[in-house]
Design a protein around this motif. Structure first.
Motif, PDB file in Angstrom:
ATOM      1  N   THR A  77      18.744  61.069 -12.451  1.00  0.00           N
ATOM      2  CA  THR A  77      18.355  61.680 -13.720  1.00  0.00           C
ATOM      3  C   THR A  77      18.151  63.181 -13.559  1.00  0.00           C
ATOM      4  OG1 THR A  77      17.274  59.629 -14.435  1.00  0.00           O
ATOM      5  CG2 THR A  77      16.642  61.653 -15.575  1.00  0.00           C
ATOM      6  N   ALA A  78      17.514  63.567 -12.471  1.00  0.00           N
ATOM      7  CA  ALA A  78      17.253  64.990 -12.234  1.00  0.00           C
ATOM      8  C   ALA A  78      18.561  65.758 -12.066  1.00  0.00           C
ATOM      9  CB  ALA A  78      16.379  65.149 -10.993  1.00  0.00           C
ATOM     10  N   ALA A  79      19.464  65.253 -11.231  1.00  0.00           N
ATOM     11  CA  ALA A  79      20.740  65.947 -11.009  1.00  0.00           C
ATOM     12  C   ALA A  79      21.549  66.023 -12.290  1.00  0.00           C
ATOM     13  CB  ALA A  79      21.530  65.234  -9.917  1.00  0.00           C
ATOM     14  N   GLY A  80      21.494  64.979 -13.098  1.00  0.00           N
ATOM     15  CA  GLY A  80      22.253  64.961 -14.341  1.00  0.00           C
ATOM     16  C   GLY A  80      21.704  65.868 -15.417  1.00  0.00           C
ATOM     17  N   ALA A  81      20.463  66.318 -15.250  1.00  0.00           N
ATOM     18  CA  ALA A  81      19.846  67.182 -16.258  1.00  0.00           C
ATOM     19  C   ALA A  81      20.330  68.623 -16.165  1.00  0.00           C
ATOM     20  CB  ALA A  81      18.323  67.139 -16.118  1.00  0.00           C
ATOM     21  N   VAL A  82      20.979  68.969 -15.043  1.00  0.00           N
ATOM     22  CA  VAL A  82      21.492  70.324 -14.854  1.00  0.00           C
ATOM     23  C   VAL A  82      23.007  70.224 -14.661  1.00  0.00           C
ATOM     24  CG1 VAL A  82      21.483  72.364 -13.373  1.00  0.00           C
ATOM     25  CG2 VAL A  82      19.349  71.118 -13.799  1.00  0.00           C
ATOM     26  N   PRO A  83      23.805  70.888 -15.502  1.00  0.00           N
ATOM     27  CA  PRO A  83      25.262  70.815 -15.349  1.00  0.00           C
ATOM     28  C   PRO A  83      25.686  71.220 -13.937  1.00  0.00           C
ATOM     29  CG  PRO A  83      24.682  71.840 -17.434  1.00  0.00           C
ATOM     30  CD  PRO A  83      23.404  71.699 -16.679  1.00  0.00           C
ATOM     31  N   GLY A  84      26.467  70.345 -13.295  1.00  0.00           N
ATOM     32  CA  GLY A  84      26.898  70.616 -11.936  1.00  0.00           C
ATOM     33  C   GLY A  84      25.755  70.621 -10.942  1.00  0.00           C
ATOM     34  N   GLY A  85      24.678  69.898 -11.271  1.00  0.00           N
ATOM     35  CA  GLY A  85      23.468  69.961 -10.460  1.00  0.00           C
ATOM     36  C   GLY A  85      23.510  69.107  -9.202  1.00  0.00           C
ATOM     37  N   ASP A 103      22.314  74.333  -9.278  1.00  0.00           N
ATOM     38  CA  ASP A 103      23.628  74.200  -9.904  1.00  0.00           C
ATOM     39  C   ASP A 103      24.726  74.734  -8.987  1.00  0.00           C
ATOM     40  OD1 ASP A 103      23.616  76.976 -10.116  1.00  0.00           O
ATOM     41  OD2 ASP A 103      23.366  77.015 -12.296  1.00  0.00           O
ATOM     42  N   ALA A 104      25.958  74.736  -9.475  1.00  0.00           N
ATOM     43  CA  ALA A 104      27.103  75.131  -8.650  1.00  0.00           C
ATOM     44  C   ALA A 104      27.058  76.589  -8.241  1.00  0.00           C
ATOM     45  CB  ALA A 104      28.396  74.834  -9.406  1.00  0.00           C
ATOM     46  N   ASP A 105      26.287  77.424  -8.968  1.00  0.00           N
ATOM     47  CA  ASP A 105      26.152  78.846  -8.640  1.00  0.00           C
ATOM     48  C   ASP A 105      24.961  79.113  -7.729  1.00  0.00           C
ATOM     49  OD1 ASP A 105      28.362  79.548 -10.195  1.00  0.00           O
ATOM     50  OD2 ASP A 105      27.139  79.666 -12.015  1.00  0.00           O
ATOM     51  N   ALA A 106      24.351  78.026  -7.208  1.00  0.00           N
ATOM     52  CA  ALA A 106      23.193  78.130  -6.303  1.00  0.00           C
ATOM     53  C   ALA A 106      21.939  78.620  -7.003  1.00  0.00           C
ATOM     54  CB  ALA A 106      23.516  79.013  -5.091  1.00  0.00           C
ATOM     55  N   THR A 107      21.882  78.432  -8.304  1.00  0.00           N
ATOM     56  CA  THR A 107      20.671  78.760  -9.054  1.00  0.00           C
ATOM     57  C   THR A 107      19.766  77.534  -9.079  1.00  0.00           C
ATOM     58  OG1 THR A 107      21.889  80.325 -10.451  1.00  0.00           O
ATOM     59  CG2 THR A 107      19.775  79.522 -11.283  1.00  0.00           C
ATOM     60  N   SER A 108      18.484  77.760  -8.845  1.00  0.00           N
ATOM     61  CA  SER A 108      17.520  76.669  -8.737  1.00  0.00           C
ATOM     62  C   SER A 108      16.782  76.456 -10.057  1.00  0.00           C
ATOM     63  CB  SER A 108      16.510  76.988  -7.627  1.00  0.00           C
ATOM     64  OG  SER A 108      15.555  75.974  -7.521  1.00  0.00           O
ATOM     65  N   PHE A 109      16.573  75.172 -10.396  1.00  0.00           N
ATOM     66  CA  PHE A 109      15.862  74.806 -11.629  1.00  0.00           C
ATOM     67  C   PHE A 109      14.769  73.790 -11.298  1.00  0.00           C
ATOM     68  CE2 PHE A 109      20.032  76.199 -12.932  1.00  0.00           C
ATOM     69  CZ  PHE A 109      19.836  76.880 -14.114  1.00  0.00           C
ATOM     70  N   ASP A 110      13.621  73.986 -11.929  1.00  0.00           N
ATOM     71  CA  ASP A 110      12.513  73.046 -11.797  1.00  0.00           C
ATOM     72  C   ASP A 110      12.449  72.162 -13.038  1.00  0.00           C
ATOM     73  OD1 ASP A 110      11.670  74.116  -9.353  1.00  0.00           O
ATOM     74  OD2 ASP A 110      10.465  75.655 -10.358  1.00  0.00           O
ATOM     75  N   LEU A 111      12.126  70.898 -12.855  1.00  0.00           N
ATOM     76  CA  LEU A 111      11.967  69.984 -13.980  1.00  0.00           C
ATOM     77  C   LEU A 111      11.051  68.827 -13.577  1.00  0.00           C
ATOM     78  CD1 LEU A 111      15.014  67.609 -14.265  1.00  0.00           C
ATOM     79  CD2 LEU A 111      15.002  69.445 -12.589  1.00  0.00           C
ATOM     80  N   ALA A 112      10.673  68.026 -14.559  1.00  0.00           N
ATOM     81  CA  ALA A 112       9.807  66.873 -14.301  1.00  0.00           C
ATOM     82  C   ALA A 112      10.421  65.635 -14.937  1.00  0.00           C
ATOM     83  CB  ALA A 112       8.408  67.115 -14.856  1.00  0.00           C
ATOM     84  N   LEU A 113      10.101  64.473 -14.345  1.00  0.00           N
ATOM     85  CA  LEU A 113      10.656  63.209 -14.824  1.00  0.00           C
ATOM     86  C   LEU A 113       9.558  62.166 -14.975  1.00  0.00           C
ATOM     87  CD1 LEU A 113      12.736  64.138 -12.109  1.00  0.00           C
ATOM     88  CD2 LEU A 113      14.197  63.060 -13.794  1.00  0.00           C
ATOM     89  N   LEU A 143      23.669  74.901   1.971  1.00  0.00           N
ATOM     90  CA  LEU A 143      23.356  73.493   1.754  1.00  0.00           C
ATOM     91  C   LEU A 143      24.355  72.841   0.803  1.00  0.00           C
ATOM     92  CD1 LEU A 143      19.463  73.696   1.508  1.00  0.00           C
ATOM     93  CD2 LEU A 143      20.787  72.542   3.292  1.00  0.00           C
ATOM     94  N   LEU A 144      24.747  73.569  -0.237  1.00  0.00           N
ATOM     95  CA  LEU A 144      25.741  73.035  -1.169  1.00  0.00           C
ATOM     96  C   LEU A 144      27.073  72.790  -0.471  1.00  0.00           C
ATOM     97  CD1 LEU A 144      25.095  75.206  -4.366  1.00  0.00           C
ATOM     98  CD2 LEU A 144      24.639  72.755  -4.099  1.00  0.00           C
ATOM     99  N   ALA A 145      27.420  73.664   0.477  1.00  0.00           N
ATOM    100  CA  ALA A 145      28.699  73.539   1.174  1.00  0.00           C
ATOM    101  C   ALA A 145      28.663  72.451   2.245  1.00  0.00           C
ATOM    102  CB  ALA A 145      29.073  74.878   1.810  1.00  0.00           C
TER     103      ALA A 145
END
Length: 211
Positions: A77-85, A103-113, A143-145
């Motif tokens: 759910t968390a990964a799906g909440a951010v496009p390309g997450g 995300d795919a541009d290495a930008t970090s997002f915080d969220l709660a579930l 890490l993404l790579a």
């Protein structure tokens, strides 16, 4: 004289018939016994209860693994909440799960579930603290790579080392330059431990007992 012979014959006939009958019964009994013995010889003996073969254990199987459906639902759910997450961090808190997704541009997002991991309770917000940190961004890019093992694969690998317990956290990080998943179990309890899994190969590198 003839009268006596006739009387004797009359008496002898029933006796003879009785003897013949008895003999017939005995013969029938003998034949029945023979048939029973033959049947017993032809019927395979009942198999003895199966016993473990040499080297096989008769002990019960290992305790079943903990139910990982909730943590895996939260990760998805968390990964799906951010496009390309890509999930980087997931922690179980009192009211649910806290997550960090990149995300795919290495930008970090915080969220709660939610506690069951099925829904987002706080929408993703860009982590401004890391936005301008070039070192952190470079680490996320690496890490993404390098990380080809997803959260489900990391948990599955960890279960090979620790079959029981509850997964309470996941963390994708660098350890001595290697991308690893840190699978945390039973945090804040006497049995707290962390299984470190190579994020590229899925190999369990070590298990750390937390004090």
């Amino acid at each position: 004289m003839n009268t006596r012979r006739t009387a004797f014959a009359a008496l002898s006939l029933p006796l003879a018939l009785a003897l013949v009958a008895c003999g017939g019964d005995d013969d029938a009994d003998d034949r029945a016994e023979d048939r029973a013995e033959q049947a017993a010889e032809q019927t395979p003996a009942s198999s003895a209860p199966a016993t473990p073969s040499d080297g096989a254990s008769s002990a019960p199987a290992d305790a079943p693994a903990g139910d990982d459906s909730t943590v895996l639902a939260a990760a998805a759910t968390a990964a799906g909440a951010v496009p390309g997450g890509t999930l980087f961090t997931l922690d179980l808190e009192a009211g649910g799960w806290e997550a960090d997704v990149v995300d795919a541009d290495a930008t970090s997002f915080d969220l709660a579930l939610a506690a069951d991991g099925s829904s987002v309770t706080r929408e993703p917000v860009e982590d401004r603290d890391d936005a301008d940190d070039t070192d952190d961004r470079a680490e996320r890019e690496q890490l993404l790579a390098d990380a080809t093992v997803d959260p489900a694969g990391a948990v599955e690998a960890a279960r090979g080392a620790v079959p029981s317990g509850t997964v309470t956290g996941l963390d994708l990080d660098l350890s001595a330059g290697t991308a690893v998943w840190e699978v945390q179990l039973d945090e804040d309890t006497a049995t707290e431990q962390t299984v470190v899994v190579d994020a590229a190969t899925g190999e369990v590198l070590r298990t750390e007992q937390d004090d």
